[in-house]
Design a protein around this motif. Structure first.
Motif, PDB file in Angstrom:
ATOM      1  N   LYS A 125       0.835  -1.198   0.000  1.00 22.40           N
ATOM      2  CA  LYS A 125       0.000   0.000   0.000  1.00 22.40           C
ATOM      3  C   LYS A 125       0.873   1.253   0.000  1.00 22.40           C
ATOM      4  CE  LYS A 125      -4.082  -1.990   2.229  1.00 22.40           C
ATOM      5  NZ  LYS A 125      -4.996  -1.914   3.391  1.00 22.40           N
ATOM      6  N   GLN A 385      -8.158   7.788  -6.608  1.00 23.43           N
ATOM      7  CA  GLN A 385      -8.635   6.412  -6.506  1.00 23.43           C
ATOM      8  C   GLN A 385      -9.290   5.931  -7.790  1.00 23.43           C
ATOM      9  OE1 GLN A 385      -7.936   4.452  -3.790  1.00 23.43           O
ATOM     10  NE2 GLN A 385      -8.619   2.818  -5.151  1.00 23.43           N
ATOM     11  N   GLN A 386      -9.994   6.823  -8.506  1.00 25.43           N
ATOM     12  CA  GLN A 386     -10.639   6.429  -9.750  1.00 25.43           C
ATOM     13  C   GLN A 386      -9.597   6.004 -10.787  1.00 25.43           C
ATOM     14  OE1 GLN A 386     -13.386   9.346 -11.261  1.00 25.43           O
ATOM     15  NE2 GLN A 386     -13.989   8.106 -13.029  1.00 25.43           N
ATOM     16  N   LYS A 388      -6.570   4.969 -10.104  1.00 26.24           N
ATOM     17  CA  LYS A 388      -5.948   3.754  -9.577  1.00 26.24           C
ATOM     18  C   LYS A 388      -6.797   2.530  -9.926  1.00 26.24           C
ATOM     19  CE  LYS A 388      -4.109   4.432  -5.526  1.00 26.24           C
ATOM     20  NZ  LYS A 388      -2.639   4.377  -5.699  1.00 26.24           N
ATOM     21  N   ASP A 389      -8.113   2.628  -9.700  1.00 26.69           N
ATOM     22  CA  ASP A 389      -9.018   1.517  -9.995  1.00 26.69           C
ATOM     23  C   ASP A 389      -8.995   1.172 -11.486  1.00 26.69           C
ATOM     24  OD1 ASP A 389      -9.768   1.306  -7.347  1.00 26.69           O
ATOM     25  OD2 ASP A 389     -11.545   2.574  -7.581  1.00 26.69           O
ATOM     26  N   GLN A 422      -6.742  -4.218  -3.278  1.00 31.38           N
ATOM     27  CA  GLN A 422      -8.176  -3.942  -3.320  1.00 31.38           C
ATOM     28  C   GLN A 422      -8.878  -4.356  -2.028  1.00 31.38           C
ATOM     29  OE1 GLN A 422      -9.073  -6.153  -6.935  1.00 31.38           O
ATOM     30  NE2 GLN A 422      -9.257  -4.251  -8.122  1.00 31.38           N
TER      31      GLN A 422
END
Length: 575
Positions: A125, A385-386, A388-389, A422
Protein backbone atom coordinates in the motif's frame (compact mmCIF):
# COMPACT_ATOMS: atom_id res chain seq x y z
CA UNK A 1 -25.67 9.29 49.78
CA UNK A 2 -24.27 6.74 47.35
CA UNK A 3 -21.15 8.05 45.53
CA UNK A 4 -21.61 8.97 41.87
CA UNK A 5 -19.15 6.39 40.61
CA UNK A 6 -20.63 3.49 42.56
CA UNK A 7 -22.82 2.06 39.82
CA UNK A 8 -20.10 1.44 37.21
CA UNK A 9 -17.27 0.85 39.63
CA UNK A 10 -16.65 -2.78 38.63
CA UNK A 11 -17.62 -2.52 34.94
CA UNK A 12 -14.85 -4.11 32.87
CA UNK A 13 -14.04 -5.34 29.40
CA UNK A 14 -12.18 -8.50 28.43
CA UNK A 15 -9.60 -8.33 26.92
CA UNK A 16 -8.54 -5.16 28.73
CA UNK A 17 -7.02 -3.88 25.49
CA UNK A 18 -9.18 -4.36 22.40
CA UNK A 19 -7.49 -6.15 19.52
CA UNK A 20 -7.98 -6.50 15.79
CA UNK A 21 -8.34 -10.21 15.03
CA UNK A 22 -9.20 -11.61 11.59
CA UNK A 23 -11.15 -8.52 10.46
CA UNK A 24 -13.08 -8.28 13.73
CA UNK A 25 -12.88 -6.79 17.22
CA UNK A 26 -14.24 -9.18 19.88
CA UNK A 27 -14.77 -8.41 23.55
CA UNK A 28 -16.98 -9.10 26.56
CA UNK A 29 -18.40 -6.46 28.89
CA UNK A 30 -19.55 -7.42 32.36
CA UNK A 31 -20.22 -5.87 35.73
CA UNK A 32 -22.76 -5.32 38.46
CA UNK A 33 -25.04 -2.52 39.70
CA UNK A 34 -25.43 -2.63 43.49
CA UNK A 35 -28.82 -2.66 45.18
CA UNK A 36 -28.83 -1.03 48.63
CA UNK A 37 -32.33 -0.79 50.14
CA UNK A 38 -33.78 2.68 49.65
CA UNK A 39 -30.83 3.82 47.60
CA UNK A 40 -31.45 1.23 44.90
CA UNK A 41 -31.43 2.73 41.41
CA UNK A 42 -34.85 3.06 39.84
CA UNK A 43 -35.26 1.75 36.31
CA UNK A 44 -31.51 1.17 35.84
CA UNK A 45 -30.21 0.95 32.30
CA UNK A 46 -26.74 0.35 30.90
CA UNK A 47 -25.70 1.27 27.37
CA UNK A 48 -22.49 0.66 25.47
CA UNK A 49 -21.02 3.13 22.97
CA UNK A 50 -17.98 2.87 20.72
CA UNK A 51 -16.98 6.32 19.47
CA UNK A 52 -14.22 8.34 17.89
CA UNK A 53 -13.97 11.88 16.54
CA UNK A 54 -15.23 10.49 13.21
CA UNK A 55 -18.03 8.15 14.16
CA UNK A 56 -20.21 6.83 17.00
CA UNK A 57 -21.47 3.26 17.10
CA UNK A 58 -24.39 2.59 19.46
CA UNK A 59 -24.05 -0.97 20.75
CA UNK A 60 -27.37 -0.88 22.57
CA UNK A 61 -28.55 -1.62 26.10
CA UNK A 62 -27.16 -4.52 28.08
CA UNK A 63 -29.64 -6.93 29.65
CA UNK A 64 -29.71 -6.61 33.46
CA UNK A 65 -30.41 -9.67 35.61
CA UNK A 66 -31.63 -8.84 39.12
CA UNK A 67 -30.09 -10.72 42.01
CA UNK A 68 -30.57 -10.21 45.75
CA UNK A 69 -28.04 -7.39 46.18
CA UNK A 70 -27.22 -6.38 42.61
CA UNK A 71 -28.05 -6.30 38.93
CA UNK A 72 -25.68 -8.33 36.73
CA UNK A 73 -24.80 -7.74 33.09
CA UNK A 74 -22.53 -9.84 30.88
CA UNK A 75 -22.51 -9.60 27.10
CA UNK A 76 -20.08 -10.47 24.30
CA UNK A 77 -19.64 -8.53 21.07
CA UNK A 78 -18.04 -9.27 17.71
CA UNK A 79 -17.69 -6.15 15.55
CA UNK A 80 -16.50 -5.94 11.96
CA UNK A 81 -13.36 -3.83 12.14
CA UNK A 82 -13.38 -0.39 10.51
CA UNK A 83 -10.37 1.99 10.38
CA UNK A 84 -12.02 4.63 12.61
CA UNK A 85 -12.00 2.16 15.50
CA UNK A 86 -8.21 2.35 15.91
CA UNK A 87 -8.50 5.57 17.90
CA UNK A 88 -11.99 5.03 19.33
CA UNK A 89 -13.15 4.82 22.96
CA UNK A 90 -15.38 2.05 24.33
CA UNK A 91 -17.66 3.73 26.87
CA UNK A 92 -20.31 2.37 29.18
CA UNK A 93 -23.18 4.69 30.22
CA UNK A 94 -25.47 4.26 33.23
CA UNK A 95 -29.00 5.69 33.36
CA UNK A 96 -31.77 5.53 35.93
CA UNK A 97 -35.19 7.02 36.29
CA UNK A 98 -37.27 8.05 33.30
CA UNK A 99 -36.37 6.43 29.98
CA UNK A 100 -36.70 9.75 28.21
CA UNK A 101 -33.56 11.06 29.92
CA UNK A 102 -30.75 11.35 27.38
CA UNK A 103 -27.87 12.34 29.62
CA UNK A 104 -26.32 9.38 31.49
CA UNK A 105 -25.99 9.55 35.27
CA UNK A 106 -22.54 8.05 35.01
CA UNK A 107 -19.92 7.24 32.34
CA UNK A 108 -16.85 5.07 32.31
CA UNK A 109 -14.23 4.48 29.62
CA UNK A 110 -13.57 0.75 29.40
CA UNK A 111 -10.95 0.74 26.64
CA UNK A 112 -9.02 3.25 24.55
CA UNK A 113 -8.24 2.36 20.96
CA UNK A 114 -7.77 -0.96 19.24
CA UNK A 115 -4.47 -2.78 18.86
CA UNK A 116 -4.13 -3.13 15.08
CA UNK A 117 -0.56 -4.44 14.95
CA UNK A 118 -1.39 -7.10 12.31
CA UNK A 119 -2.47 -4.33 9.92
CA UNK A 120 1.05 -2.89 10.01
CA UNK A 121 2.20 -5.70 7.69
CA UNK A 122 3.67 -4.18 4.55
CA UNK A 123 1.66 -5.44 1.55
CA UNK A 124 2.38 -2.76 -1.05
CA UNK A 125 0.00 0.00 0.00
CA UNK A 126 1.08 3.57 -0.73
CA UNK A 127 1.28 6.13 2.08
CA UNK A 128 1.88 9.83 1.37
CA UNK A 129 5.09 10.37 3.35
CA UNK A 130 6.79 7.08 2.50
CA UNK A 131 8.66 5.81 -0.58
CA UNK A 132 6.37 4.17 -3.15
CA UNK A 133 6.56 0.38 -2.61
CA UNK A 134 7.65 -1.67 -5.62
CA UNK A 135 4.93 -4.17 -6.49
CA UNK A 136 4.36 -6.77 -9.19
CA UNK A 137 6.79 -9.29 -10.64
CA UNK A 138 8.11 -8.95 -14.19
CA UNK A 139 8.92 -12.17 -16.00
CA UNK A 140 12.62 -11.61 -16.47
CA UNK A 141 15.19 -12.60 -19.08
CA UNK A 142 17.86 -12.31 -16.41
CA UNK A 143 19.36 -9.12 -17.81
CA UNK A 144 18.29 -7.08 -14.81
CA UNK A 145 17.98 -9.78 -12.16
CA UNK A 146 18.83 -8.73 -8.63
CA UNK A 147 21.79 -11.11 -8.54
CA UNK A 148 23.51 -9.05 -11.27
CA UNK A 149 23.86 -6.20 -8.81
CA UNK A 150 27.12 -6.61 -6.99
CA UNK A 151 28.04 -4.92 -3.75
CA UNK A 152 31.60 -4.32 -2.65
CA UNK A 153 33.18 -2.64 0.33
CA UNK A 154 36.54 -0.91 0.25
CA UNK A 155 38.49 0.40 3.21
CA UNK A 156 40.90 3.32 3.26
CA UNK A 157 42.81 3.32 6.55
CA UNK A 158 44.19 6.36 8.37
CA UNK A 159 46.77 7.00 11.03
CA UNK A 160 45.37 7.50 14.56
CA UNK A 161 43.73 10.93 14.91
CA UNK A 162 44.57 11.88 11.29
CA UNK A 163 42.37 12.85 8.36
CA UNK A 164 45.19 12.92 5.82
CA UNK A 165 45.11 10.11 3.26
CA UNK A 166 48.34 8.10 3.27
CA UNK A 167 49.74 7.90 -0.26
CA UNK A 168 51.03 4.38 0.22
CA UNK A 169 50.81 1.05 -1.60
CA UNK A 170 47.66 0.02 0.30
CA UNK A 171 45.79 3.17 -0.73
CA UNK A 172 46.89 2.79 -4.36
CA UNK A 173 45.79 -0.85 -4.34
CA UNK A 174 42.37 0.17 -3.00
CA UNK A 175 41.94 2.78 -5.75
CA UNK A 176 42.91 0.21 -8.39
CA UNK A 177 40.32 -2.22 -6.98
CA UNK A 178 37.60 0.44 -7.11
CA UNK A 179 38.46 1.32 -10.72
CA UNK A 180 38.45 -2.35 -11.75
CA UNK A 181 35.09 -2.94 -10.07
CA UNK A 182 33.48 0.10 -11.72
CA UNK A 183 34.90 -0.82 -15.13
CA UNK A 184 33.13 -4.18 -14.92
CA UNK A 185 30.00 -2.73 -13.27
CA UNK A 186 29.40 0.70 -14.75
CA UNK A 187 25.74 1.03 -13.72
CA UNK A 188 26.07 2.40 -10.18
CA UNK A 189 23.00 2.37 -7.95
CA UNK A 190 24.67 3.65 -4.78
CA UNK A 191 28.10 4.88 -3.71
CA UNK A 192 28.47 5.66 -0.01
CA UNK A 193 31.56 7.13 1.63
CA UNK A 194 31.39 6.82 5.42
CA UNK A 195 34.05 8.32 7.66
CA UNK A 196 34.65 6.26 10.79
CA UNK A 197 36.38 6.93 14.08
CA UNK A 198 37.81 4.37 16.45
CA UNK A 199 36.62 4.47 20.08
CA UNK A 200 40.22 5.15 21.14
CA UNK A 201 40.76 8.41 23.03
CA UNK A 202 42.99 9.86 20.30
CA UNK A 203 40.13 9.38 17.83
CA UNK A 204 37.05 10.11 19.89
CA UNK A 205 37.84 13.67 21.02
CA UNK A 206 37.22 15.25 17.62
CA UNK A 207 33.62 14.81 16.44
CA UNK A 208 34.56 16.14 12.96
CA UNK A 209 37.29 13.60 12.32
CA UNK A 210 35.02 11.07 10.57
CA UNK A 211 33.55 13.63 8.18
CA UNK A 212 36.99 15.13 7.50
CA UNK A 213 38.21 11.66 6.53
CA UNK A 214 35.18 11.08 4.30
CA UNK A 215 35.76 14.39 2.49
CA UNK A 216 39.45 13.58 2.09
CA UNK A 217 38.56 10.29 0.39
CA UNK A 218 36.00 12.01 -1.84
CA UNK A 219 38.70 14.42 -3.03
CA UNK A 220 41.09 11.51 -3.53
CA UNK A 221 38.56 9.75 -5.80
CA UNK A 222 38.06 12.93 -7.84
CA UNK A 223 41.81 13.36 -8.25
CA UNK A 224 42.05 9.72 -9.33
CA UNK A 225 39.44 10.29 -12.10
CA UNK A 226 36.78 8.22 -10.34
CA UNK A 227 33.71 10.31 -11.10
CA UNK A 228 30.46 9.51 -9.26
CA UNK A 229 27.06 11.12 -10.00
CA UNK A 230 25.70 13.26 -7.18
CA UNK A 231 22.38 11.38 -7.37
CA UNK A 232 24.00 8.13 -6.18
CA UNK A 233 26.80 9.60 -4.01
CA UNK A 234 26.40 9.88 -0.26
CA UNK A 235 29.12 11.25 2.01
CA UNK A 236 28.53 10.73 5.71
CA UNK A 237 30.24 9.89 9.00
CA UNK A 238 29.64 8.22 12.34
CA UNK A 239 30.96 9.31 15.74
CA UNK A 240 30.26 7.84 19.16
CA UNK A 241 28.39 5.03 17.47
CA UNK A 242 29.07 1.32 18.02
CA UNK A 243 27.33 0.32 14.75
CA UNK A 244 30.54 -0.41 12.80
CA UNK A 245 32.16 -2.19 15.74
CA UNK A 246 29.10 -4.43 15.88
CA UNK A 247 29.49 -5.22 12.16
CA UNK A 248 33.14 -6.19 12.65
CA UNK A 249 32.22 -8.32 15.63
CA UNK A 250 29.98 -10.51 13.47
CA UNK A 251 32.90 -11.88 11.45
CA UNK A 252 35.41 -11.89 14.32
CA UNK A 253 36.37 -15.54 14.83
CA UNK A 254 38.39 -15.34 18.05
CA UNK A 255 35.31 -15.20 20.31
CA UNK A 256 32.92 -17.94 21.35
CA UNK A 257 29.22 -17.53 20.63
CA UNK A 258 28.58 -17.10 24.34
CA UNK A 259 31.18 -14.32 24.61
CA UNK A 260 29.77 -12.56 21.51
CA UNK A 261 26.34 -12.65 23.12
CA UNK A 262 27.81 -10.68 26.04
CA UNK A 263 28.95 -8.01 23.61
CA UNK A 264 25.61 -7.90 21.80
CA UNK A 265 23.76 -7.61 25.10
CA UNK A 266 25.68 -4.40 25.80
CA UNK A 267 25.57 -3.06 22.24
CA UNK A 268 21.81 -3.49 21.94
CA UNK A 269 20.77 -2.21 25.37
CA UNK A 270 20.12 1.35 24.07
CA UNK A 271 22.27 2.91 26.80
CA UNK A 272 24.34 5.97 25.93
CA UNK A 273 27.71 5.61 24.19
CA UNK A 274 29.86 6.22 27.27
CA UNK A 275 27.89 3.74 29.41
CA UNK A 276 28.21 1.08 26.71
CA UNK A 277 31.95 1.76 26.48
CA UNK A 278 32.31 1.24 30.22
CA UNK A 279 30.31 -1.99 30.12
CA UNK A 280 32.30 -3.35 27.15
CA UNK A 281 35.59 -2.83 28.99
CA UNK A 282 34.31 -5.09 31.79
CA UNK A 283 33.98 -8.07 29.41
CA UNK A 284 36.97 -10.43 29.77
CA UNK A 285 39.31 -10.21 26.79
CA UNK A 286 38.03 -6.81 25.59
CA UNK A 287 41.53 -5.37 25.28
CA UNK A 288 42.50 -8.05 22.75
CA UNK A 289 39.29 -7.51 20.77
CA UNK A 290 40.00 -3.77 20.74
CA UNK A 291 43.57 -4.30 19.48
CA UNK A 292 42.27 -6.49 16.65
CA UNK A 293 39.24 -4.46 15.57
CA UNK A 294 39.83 -0.81 16.42
CA UNK A 295 42.44 -0.26 13.65
CA UNK A 296 39.74 -1.09 11.09
CA UNK A 297 37.65 1.76 12.52
CA UNK A 298 40.39 4.34 11.88
CA UNK A 299 39.16 4.39 8.32
CA UNK A 300 36.72 5.36 5.64
CA UNK A 301 34.35 2.67 4.43
CA UNK A 302 33.33 2.87 0.77
CA UNK A 303 30.22 0.84 -0.07
CA UNK A 304 29.33 0.44 -3.74
CA UNK A 305 26.34 -1.25 -5.36
CA UNK A 306 26.61 -1.55 -9.14
CA UNK A 307 25.99 -3.88 -12.06
CA UNK A 308 27.05 -4.29 -15.70
CA UNK A 309 25.29 -2.03 -18.19
CA UNK A 310 22.69 -4.20 -19.99
CA UNK A 311 20.64 -3.53 -23.11
CA UNK A 312 20.64 -3.66 -26.90
CA UNK A 313 23.57 -2.57 -29.02
CA UNK A 314 23.18 0.59 -31.18
CA UNK A 315 22.09 -1.33 -34.31
CA UNK A 316 19.45 -3.30 -32.40
CA UNK A 317 18.27 -0.12 -30.68
CA UNK A 318 17.71 1.45 -34.12
CA UNK A 319 15.69 -1.56 -35.31
CA UNK A 320 13.61 -1.41 -32.13
CA UNK A 321 12.72 2.24 -32.67
CA UNK A 322 11.83 1.55 -36.31
CA UNK A 323 9.47 -1.26 -35.26
CA UNK A 324 7.86 0.93 -32.61
CA UNK A 325 7.23 3.70 -35.16
CA UNK A 326 6.04 1.38 -37.94
CA UNK A 327 2.27 0.83 -37.93
CA UNK A 328 2.44 -2.01 -40.45
CA UNK A 329 3.82 -4.55 -37.97
CA UNK A 330 7.27 -4.79 -39.56
CA UNK A 331 9.80 -6.24 -37.16
CA UNK A 332 13.43 -7.40 -37.50
CA UNK A 333 14.04 -8.38 -33.86
CA UNK A 334 13.21 -11.66 -32.14
CA UNK A 335 11.31 -12.12 -28.87
CA UNK A 336 14.49 -12.19 -26.77
CA UNK A 337 15.65 -8.83 -28.17
CA UNK A 338 12.30 -7.22 -27.38
CA UNK A 339 12.32 -8.64 -23.86
CA UNK A 340 15.80 -7.28 -23.18
CA UNK A 341 14.70 -3.89 -24.54
CA UNK A 342 11.66 -3.81 -22.26
CA UNK A 343 13.58 -5.02 -19.27
CA UNK A 344 16.44 -2.56 -19.62
CA UNK A 345 14.29 0.50 -20.27
CA UNK A 346 14.31 2.47 -17.01
CA UNK A 347 11.08 4.45 -17.51
CA UNK A 348 7.63 2.93 -17.12
CA UNK A 349 6.44 4.92 -20.15
CA UNK A 350 9.06 3.26 -22.38
CA UNK A 351 8.31 -0.17 -20.98
CA UNK A 352 4.63 0.40 -21.68
CA UNK A 353 5.31 1.17 -25.37
CA UNK A 354 7.56 -1.85 -25.82
CA UNK A 355 5.36 -4.41 -24.05
CA UNK A 356 2.23 -3.03 -25.71
CA UNK A 357 3.84 -3.47 -29.16
CA UNK A 358 4.96 -6.97 -28.17
CA UNK A 359 1.35 -8.05 -27.52
CA UNK A 360 0.74 -7.30 -31.23
CA UNK A 361 3.82 -9.18 -32.46
CA UNK A 362 4.09 -12.24 -30.21
CA UNK A 363 1.68 -14.71 -28.62
CA UNK A 364 3.45 -14.99 -25.29
CA UNK A 365 2.55 -14.73 -21.60
CA UNK A 366 5.52 -12.43 -20.96
CA UNK A 367 4.45 -9.16 -22.65
CA UNK A 368 0.92 -9.40 -21.23
CA UNK A 369 2.23 -10.05 -17.72
CA UNK A 370 4.91 -7.38 -17.91
CA UNK A 371 2.55 -4.77 -19.35
CA UNK A 372 0.19 -5.56 -16.47
CA UNK A 373 3.03 -4.91 -13.98
CA UNK A 374 3.64 -1.54 -15.66
CA UNK A 375 -0.03 -0.68 -15.13
CA UNK A 376 0.19 -1.79 -11.48
CA UNK A 377 3.20 0.42 -10.86
CA UNK A 378 1.56 3.34 -12.62
CA UNK A 379 -1.39 2.86 -10.26
CA UNK A 380 1.03 3.17 -7.33
CA UNK A 381 2.02 6.62 -8.57
CA UNK A 382 -1.45 8.15 -8.63
CA UNK A 383 -3.38 9.36 -5.59
CA UNK A 384 -6.70 9.54 -7.44
CA UNK A 385 -8.64 6.41 -6.51
CA UNK A 386 -10.64 6.43 -9.75
CA UNK A 387 -7.43 6.41 -11.84
CA UNK A 388 -5.95 3.75 -9.58
CA UNK A 389 -9.02 1.52 -9.99
CA UNK A 390 -8.91 1.99 -13.76
CA UNK A 391 -5.23 0.96 -13.96
CA UNK A 392 -5.86 -2.08 -11.77
CA UNK A 393 -8.74 -3.04 -14.06
CA UNK A 394 -6.48 -2.74 -17.13
CA UNK A 395 -3.81 -4.81 -15.41
CA UNK A 396 -6.34 -7.52 -14.52
CA UNK A 397 -7.53 -7.70 -18.15
CA UNK A 398 -3.95 -8.17 -19.35
CA UNK A 399 -3.30 -10.86 -16.72
CA UNK A 400 -6.48 -12.64 -17.80
CA UNK A 401 -5.20 -12.65 -21.40
CA UNK A 402 -1.88 -14.02 -20.17
CA UNK A 403 -3.61 -16.81 -18.22
CA UNK A 404 -5.47 -17.87 -21.39
CA UNK A 405 -2.12 -18.44 -23.10
CA UNK A 406 -0.54 -20.41 -20.25
CA UNK A 407 -0.79 -21.05 -16.50
CA UNK A 408 2.03 -19.06 -15.00
CA UNK A 409 2.98 -18.39 -11.34
CA UNK A 410 4.03 -14.79 -12.08
CA UNK A 411 0.58 -14.06 -13.53
CA UNK A 412 -1.09 -15.54 -10.43
CA UNK A 413 1.19 -13.59 -8.09
CA UNK A 414 0.33 -10.32 -9.81
CA UNK A 415 -3.38 -11.10 -9.72
CA UNK A 416 -2.98 -11.80 -6.00
CA UNK A 417 -1.10 -8.56 -5.44
CA UNK A 418 -3.90 -6.52 -7.03
CA UNK A 419 -6.48 -8.32 -4.87
CA UNK A 420 -4.42 -7.46 -1.77
CA UNK A 421 -4.44 -3.76 -2.69
CA UNK A 422 -8.18 -3.94 -3.32
CA UNK A 423 -8.68 -5.30 0.21
CA UNK A 424 -9.71 -8.79 -0.97
CA UNK A 425 -7.19 -10.64 1.18
CA UNK A 426 -8.92 -14.04 1.20
CA UNK A 427 -9.16 -14.18 -2.60
CA UNK A 428 -5.58 -12.94 -2.82
CA UNK A 429 -4.34 -15.67 -0.50
CA UNK A 430 -5.82 -18.38 -2.74
CA UNK A 431 -4.10 -16.92 -5.83
CA UNK A 432 -0.75 -16.67 -4.06
CA UNK A 433 -1.07 -20.20 -2.70
CA UNK A 434 -1.76 -21.56 -6.19
CA UNK A 435 1.25 -19.64 -7.52
CA UNK A 436 3.60 -21.23 -4.96
CA UNK A 437 2.53 -24.71 -6.05
CA UNK A 438 3.58 -24.08 -9.66
CA UNK A 439 7.30 -23.42 -9.13
CA UNK A 440 10.27 -24.12 -6.87
CA UNK A 441 12.19 -21.08 -8.10
CA UNK A 442 13.63 -19.64 -4.85
CA UNK A 443 13.76 -16.05 -6.13
CA UNK A 444 10.06 -16.15 -7.07
CA UNK A 445 9.09 -17.91 -3.84
CA UNK A 446 10.94 -15.31 -1.77
CA UNK A 447 8.55 -12.59 -2.92
CA UNK A 448 5.43 -14.72 -3.25
CA UNK A 449 5.79 -16.38 0.15
CA UNK A 450 6.67 -13.06 1.77
CA UNK A 451 3.38 -11.60 0.55
CA UNK A 452 1.57 -14.72 1.77
CA UNK A 453 3.31 -14.26 5.11
CA UNK A 454 2.08 -10.67 5.34
CA UNK A 455 -1.46 -11.91 4.67
CA UNK A 456 -1.01 -14.64 7.30
CA UNK A 457 -0.21 -11.87 9.78
CA UNK A 458 -3.37 -9.97 8.83
CA UNK A 459 -5.40 -13.21 9.00
CA UNK A 460 -4.13 -14.03 12.49
CA UNK A 461 -2.01 -17.09 11.57
CA UNK A 462 1.10 -15.72 13.25
CA UNK A 463 3.10 -18.92 13.73
CA UNK A 464 2.44 -19.95 10.14
CA UNK A 465 3.55 -16.49 9.05
CA UNK A 466 6.96 -16.95 10.70
CA UNK A 467 7.63 -19.88 8.36
CA UNK A 468 7.10 -17.73 5.26
CA UNK A 469 10.12 -15.51 5.83
CA UNK A 470 12.99 -18.01 5.72
CA UNK A 471 14.78 -16.25 2.86
CA UNK A 472 17.73 -13.89 2.46
CA UNK A 473 16.40 -10.35 2.26
CA UNK A 474 17.94 -6.99 1.53
CA UNK A 475 14.93 -4.67 1.97
CA UNK A 476 13.92 -3.49 5.45
CA UNK A 477 10.19 -4.07 4.87
CA UNK A 478 10.66 -7.84 4.64
CA UNK A 479 12.67 -7.93 7.87
CA UNK A 480 9.93 -5.85 9.48
CA UNK A 481 7.18 -8.24 8.38
CA UNK A 482 9.26 -11.13 9.68
CA UNK A 483 9.70 -9.37 13.02
CA UNK A 484 5.98 -8.59 13.13
CA UNK A 485 5.12 -12.28 12.68
CA UNK A 486 7.44 -13.27 15.53
CA UNK A 487 6.17 -10.43 17.75
CA UNK A 488 2.54 -11.45 17.31
CA UNK A 489 3.50 -15.09 17.91
CA UNK A 490 5.06 -13.80 21.20
CA UNK A 491 8.54 -14.94 20.19
CA UNK A 492 10.16 -11.67 21.26
CA UNK A 493 13.77 -12.84 20.90
CA UNK A 494 13.42 -13.57 17.18
CA UNK A 495 11.20 -10.51 16.73
CA UNK A 496 13.92 -8.31 18.20
CA UNK A 497 16.55 -9.77 15.86
CA UNK A 498 14.35 -9.22 12.81
CA UNK A 499 13.44 -5.64 13.75
CA UNK A 500 17.13 -4.95 14.35
CA UNK A 501 17.90 -6.32 10.87
CA UNK A 502 15.20 -4.04 9.46
CA UNK A 503 16.90 -1.06 11.09
CA UNK A 504 20.35 -2.09 9.89
CA UNK A 505 19.20 -2.61 6.30
CA UNK A 506 17.45 0.76 6.16
CA UNK A 507 17.96 3.33 8.91
CA UNK A 508 15.37 5.65 7.34
CA UNK A 509 12.70 2.96 7.53
CA UNK A 510 10.98 3.79 10.82
CA UNK A 511 9.01 0.57 11.19
CA UNK A 512 11.96 -1.41 12.57
CA UNK A 513 12.34 1.16 15.37
CA UNK A 514 8.57 0.97 16.01
CA UNK A 515 8.83 -2.81 16.32
CA UNK A 516 11.65 -2.50 18.85
CA UNK A 517 9.54 0.04 20.77
CA UNK A 518 6.61 -2.41 20.89
CA UNK A 519 8.85 -5.15 22.31
CA UNK A 520 10.25 -2.78 24.94
CA UNK A 521 6.74 -1.64 25.92
CA UNK A 522 5.52 -5.23 26.23
CA UNK A 523 8.46 -6.09 28.49
CA UNK A 524 8.05 -2.99 30.66
CA UNK A 525 11.21 -1.22 29.47
CA UNK A 526 9.77 2.30 29.40
CA UNK A 527 12.99 4.19 28.67
CA UNK A 528 14.00 1.88 25.81
CA UNK A 529 10.48 2.05 24.35
CA UNK A 530 10.62 5.86 24.34
CA UNK A 531 14.07 5.92 22.69
CA UNK A 532 12.98 3.61 19.86
CA UNK A 533 9.58 5.26 19.46
CA UNK A 534 11.18 8.69 19.10
CA UNK A 535 13.31 7.39 16.22
CA UNK A 536 10.23 5.85 14.55
CA UNK A 537 8.00 8.92 14.71
CA UNK A 538 10.78 11.18 13.39
CA UNK A 539 10.91 9.03 10.26
CA UNK A 540 7.21 8.53 9.48
CA UNK A 541 4.12 10.71 9.88
CA UNK A 542 2.00 7.54 9.74
CA UNK A 543 3.87 6.05 12.71
CA UNK A 544 3.64 9.42 14.49
CA UNK A 545 -0.16 9.31 14.26
CA UNK A 546 -0.35 5.62 15.12
CA UNK A 547 1.79 5.93 18.24
CA UNK A 548 -0.60 8.55 19.65
CA UNK A 549 -3.48 6.03 19.81
CA UNK A 550 -1.77 2.61 19.91
CA UNK A 551 -2.91 0.84 23.11
CA UNK A 552 0.44 -0.99 23.20
CA UNK A 553 1.91 2.25 24.58
CA UNK A 554 -0.98 2.99 26.95
CA UNK A 555 1.14 2.45 30.08
CA UNK A 556 3.66 5.12 29.01
CA UNK A 557 1.28 7.48 27.23
CA UNK A 558 0.42 9.50 30.34
CA UNK A 559 4.04 10.29 31.11
CA UNK A 560 5.61 13.66 30.40
CA UNK A 561 8.47 11.88 28.59
CA UNK A 562 6.02 10.35 26.09
CA UNK A 563 4.65 13.69 24.93
CA UNK A 564 8.08 15.28 25.00
CA UNK A 565 9.25 13.06 22.12
CA UNK A 566 6.24 14.18 20.09
CA UNK A 567 6.88 17.85 20.83
CA UNK A 568 10.50 17.47 19.74
CA UNK A 569 9.36 15.72 16.56
CA UNK A 570 7.01 18.60 15.72
CA UNK A 571 9.73 21.17 16.44
CA UNK A 572 12.15 19.30 14.18
CA UNK A 573 9.64 19.18 11.30
CA UNK A 574 9.04 22.94 11.56
CA UNK A 575 12.72 23.84 11.12
Amino acid sequence: MMPETEFLQDAEVTPAKLKFDRDTVSFTVKGTIPIQSALSPKNPRVKLIFKSSEKTLELGELDLTKKVAEYIYDKSFILAYEPWMEGAFLEIHFYMGKKSIDEPNEKKVLARGVITTPLMAKVGKVYPDEPIPQIGLFISTGALDADLTRTREFLVKFAPGSSTVSQNAATKATLDEIKAFLTENSSISSFTITGLQSPESSEGRNSKLGMDRAEAVRHLLEESSISIRDSVLKVTSRWHDWFDFRLLLRSYEKLSTQRKDQYYKVLLNEADYESQAADLKKIPGFNQVARDLFPNLRAVRIEVAAKPQPGLDPVQAGLLQKALDDQSGANSLDLADWLIAGETSPRLEDKEKIYSKMTELFRSVIPYNNLAVVKMRQAQRTLAQQSKDSLWSQANMLLYQASKIDTNPYVMHNQGQILVLQGKSWEAYKKLSDASVLTRDPEFLKYNESLRGALDIMRGDFKLATLRFEYDYAEPKYFFNKGLAYFLAEDYANASLSFEESVMSGRNFGYGFYGLAMIAAESGQKEVALIQLEKAIHLSELLYQKALVDPIFEEIRNSEEFFQIFRSSVAESEK
